[in-house]
Design an enzyme around this catalytic site. Structure first.
Site, PDB file in Angstrom:
ATOM      1  CB  ALA A 102      -0.906  -0.002   1.231  1.00  0.00           C
ATOM      2  CB  SER A 103       1.216   4.086  -2.334  1.00  0.00           C
ATOM      3  OG  SER A 103       1.423   3.316  -3.485  1.00  0.00           O
TER       4      SER A 103
END
Length: 223
Positions: A102-103
């Site tokens: 997840a960025s």
């Protein structure tokens, strides 16, 4: 997935919005602030995430056994590794390498801000990941306006389940993102969450004239 009391979640979201605003050098745009508040990030993370072990590797962090660390990681302005070794976890964590993540929320918001979407637009996302980015777009644009392509079938299923649980309508497609997706074209916007060294021609063909293709750029000179 285990839930959390409402008030700690609200405090965590406020803290995250503050951290993202600091990283962006100004307040989070209202439409994305509302989306982040309505679509909590922790609901899109698996119960096992992988965190920096302090020695250049990763160690598992499980929600049921280490919930405080897990929850704090969900609301830190940092990327979170959500899968290692293409879903085949090694018996020894020292052998773990990230295969999906997840960025960092500030990167997510920066890209969404630059994407310049408005109600009524159709958006194609390349790289579904956890589904949180698609969820924010769906909250902004409404049902039937967001499609997302993910190459990993397991990751795609998990993202679709999280989106369904949040009551958000997004078409999650398992396939090769470089080919785009033909069902809802033309798109007003295409956003890629993975870096590319060239823009696939399919993305250009599937974007409406005057539309935007937004992607991180991978410079082979830096490899």
């Amino acid at each position: 997935m285990t839930d959390y009391p409402h008030h700690p979640e609200q405090a965590a979201v406020r803290g995250l919005l503050g951290a993202v605003g600091e990283a962006l050098g100004g307040p989070v745009p209202r439409e994305w602030r509302e989306a982040i508040t309505a679509v909590p990030r922790h609901r899109f993370l698996p119960e096992r995430i992988w965190l920096d072990d302090g020695h250049g590797g990763y160690e598992p962090c499980d929600l049921p056994t280490d919930h405080d660390r897990w929850f704090d990681s969900a609301y830190a302005d940092l990327p979170v590794v959500t899968q290692v070794n293409d879903g085949e976890e090694p018996p020894d964590p020292a052998g773990a390498w990230p295969s999906s993540s997840a960025s960092a929320p500030s990167i997510v918001v920066r890209m969404l801000r630059d994407l310049d979407v408005r109600p009524g637009m159709r958006v194609l996302e390349i790289g579904t990941g956890t589904g949180w980015n698609a969820a924010l777009l769906a909250h902004r644009l409404g049902p039937g306006h967001v499609a997302s392509v993910e190459i990993d079938a397991r990751v795609a299923r998990q993202a679709q389940a999280a989106l369904n649980a949040a009551g958000l309508t997004v078409d999650v497609v398992c396939g090769d993102g470089s080919l785009g997706w033909h069902r809802r074209l033309p798109y007003d916007r295409i956003i890629s969450t993975c870096s590319v060294r060239r823009i696939p021609w399919a993305w250009i063909e599937q974007t409406r004239p005057g539309g935007i293709v937004l992607t991180p750029w991978d410079n082979p000179m830096l490899c």
